[in-house]
Design a protein around this motif. Structure first.
Motif, PDB file in Angstrom:
ATOM      1  N   ASP A  85      27.544 -30.758  21.749  1.00 50.69           N
ATOM      2  CA  ASP A  85      27.304 -32.191  21.970  1.00 50.69           C
ATOM      3  C   ASP A  85      25.862 -32.453  22.421  1.00 50.69           C
ATOM      4  O   ASP A  85      25.275 -33.492  22.097  1.00 50.69           O
ATOM      5  CB  ASP A  85      28.312 -32.796  22.948  1.00 50.69           C
ATOM      6  N   VAL A  86      25.265 -31.512  23.149  1.00 50.89           N
ATOM      7  CA  VAL A  86      23.858 -31.650  23.564  1.00 50.89           C
ATOM      8  C   VAL A  86      22.961 -31.544  22.328  1.00 50.89           C
ATOM      9  O   VAL A  86      22.044 -32.356  22.146  1.00 50.89           O
ATOM     10  CB  VAL A  86      23.475 -30.579  24.618  1.00 50.89           C
ATOM     11  N   ALA A  87      23.243 -30.567  21.480  1.00 54.05           N
ATOM     12  CA  ALA A  87      22.453 -30.397  20.253  1.00 54.05           C
ATOM     13  C   ALA A  87      22.576 -31.632  19.360  1.00 54.05           C
ATOM     14  O   ALA A  87      21.570 -32.124  18.825  1.00 54.05           O
ATOM     15  CB  ALA A  87      22.903 -29.155  19.503  1.00 54.05           C
ATOM     16  N   ILE A  88      23.776 -32.154  19.222  1.00 54.72           N
ATOM     17  CA  ILE A  88      23.994 -33.346  18.389  1.00 54.72           C
ATOM     18  C   ILE A  88      23.237 -34.536  18.958  1.00 54.72           C
ATOM     19  O   ILE A  88      22.602 -35.298  18.223  1.00 54.72           O
ATOM     20  CB  ILE A  88      25.504 -33.646  18.248  1.00 54.72           C
ATOM     21  N   SER A  89      23.284 -34.692  20.270  1.00 53.60           N
ATOM     22  CA  SER A  89      22.562 -35.789  20.915  1.00 53.60           C
ATOM     23  C   SER A  89      21.063 -35.686  20.617  1.00 53.60           C
ATOM     24  O   SER A  89      20.415 -36.690  20.289  1.00 53.60           O
ATOM     25  CB  SER A  89      22.803 -35.775  22.424  1.00 53.60           C
ATOM     26  N   CYS A  90      20.526 -34.495  20.716  1.00 52.89           N
ATOM     27  CA  CYS A  90      19.097 -34.294  20.422  1.00 52.89           C
ATOM     28  C   CYS A  90      18.778 -34.663  18.979  1.00 52.89           C
ATOM     29  O   CYS A  90      17.760 -35.320  18.713  1.00 52.89           O
ATOM     30  CB  CYS A  90      18.697 -32.849  20.693  1.00 52.89           C
ATOM     31  N   MET A  91      19.625 -34.274  18.071  1.00 53.15           N
ATOM     32  CA  MET A  91      19.386 -34.561  16.661  1.00 53.15           C
ATOM     33  C   MET A  91      19.496 -36.062  16.386  1.00 53.15           C
ATOM     34  O   MET A  91      18.734 -36.607  15.583  1.00 53.15           O
ATOM     35  CB  MET A  91      20.350 -33.773  15.772  1.00 53.15           C
ATOM     36  N   HIS A  92      20.409 -36.738  17.083  1.00 56.92           N
ATOM     37  CA  HIS A  92      20.522 -38.200  16.939  1.00 56.92           C
ATOM     38  C   HIS A  92      19.264 -38.904  17.429  1.00 56.92           C
ATOM     39  O   HIS A  92      18.945 -39.994  16.959  1.00 56.92           O
ATOM     40  CB  HIS A  92      21.744 -38.739  17.690  1.00 56.92           C
ATOM     41  N   HIS A  93      18.561 -38.280  18.358  1.00 59.05           N
ATOM     42  CA  HIS A  93      17.317 -38.852  18.885  1.00 59.05           C
ATOM     43  C   HIS A  93      16.102 -38.356  18.095  1.00 59.05           C
ATOM     44  O   HIS A  93      14.978 -38.472  18.562  1.00 59.05           O
ATOM     45  CB  HIS A  93      17.170 -38.526  20.380  1.00 59.05           C
ATOM     46  N   MET A  94      16.350 -37.814  16.912  1.00 56.47           N
ATOM     47  CA  MET A  94      15.306 -37.429  15.957  1.00 56.47           C
ATOM     48  C   MET A  94      14.565 -36.134  16.298  1.00 56.47           C
ATOM     49  O   MET A  94      13.403 -35.957  15.903  1.00 56.47           O
ATOM     50  CB  MET A  94      14.294 -38.569  15.757  1.00 56.47           C
ATOM     51  N   ALA A  95      15.217 -35.229  17.026  1.00 54.72           N
ATOM     52  CA  ALA A  95      14.622 -33.905  17.232  1.00 54.72           C
ATOM     53  C   ALA A  95      14.584 -33.183  15.896  1.00 54.72           C
ATOM     54  O   ALA A  95      15.457 -33.375  15.045  1.00 54.72           O
ATOM     55  CB  ALA A  95      15.437 -33.105  18.239  1.00 54.72           C
TER      56      ALA A  95
END
Length: 170
Positions: A85-95
């Motif tokens: 969920d942390v990785a997904i959150s980062c990707m949603h924020h355009m990481a």
């Protein structure tokens, strides 16, 4: 960007040994954001960033500020948290990517950075090819105009010749 001074120094040393680029390190997201005018090619950013100051911007807030400044800067998120969920959150924020701090983190980061630089090189080559193509298209368009003008001149000359032939015959 990492609030863990030891890890930050290790990261810097590792990259200086295996890379041919300038490295700037920052202990807080605020310092990173203040220095975005240095035009970084890539940013490696810790997810938490609360080790020095509990009220400091976290990694996601810093990521959002970086993307607001320049959405094209690739940001690789780095965290000790191995949670999807942390990785997904980062990707949603355009990481650009997410790396878990582990014994293989440096190798993974090197591969990601190599990929980023290859991608940027391909983008430049594509941009250059597009510019060349545009110049070529302008040259073709200009040539078409010249050919049309020459055809018009030939038609005009032919008409004049036809009129001369008519006058001679009479």
């Amino acid at each position: 960007v990492d609030d863990d001074a030891l890890f930050l120094k290790s990261l810097e040393i590792e990259f200086l040994q295996h890379a041919d680029f300038t490295i700037e390190t920052f202990a807080t997201g605020e310092l990173c954001v203040e220095n975005l005018s240095h035009a970084p090619d890539v940013i490696i950013l810790d997810y938490l960033l609360d080790g020095i100051d509990k009220t400091a911007m976290n990694g996601i807030e810093t990521l959002d500020r970086i993307k607001a400044f320049d959405p094209e800067i690739p940001v690789v998120m780095l965290s000790a948290q191995d949670k999807i969920d942390v990785a997904i959150s980062c990707m949603h924020h355009m990481a650009f990517d997410y790396v878990v701090k582990s014994e293989t983190a440096f190798i993974r980061l090197q591969k990601i950075i190599t990929t980023i630089f290859r991608y940027k090189k391909l983008e430049k080559e594509l941009s250059s090819a597009r510019k060349s193509n545009q110049k070529f298209e302008k040259t073709i368009q200009s040539s078409k105009v010249n050919i049309t003008q020459q055809n018009d001149n030939i038609k005009s000359i032919n008409k004049e010749l036809e009129m001369l032939d008519i006058k001679i015959d009479n």
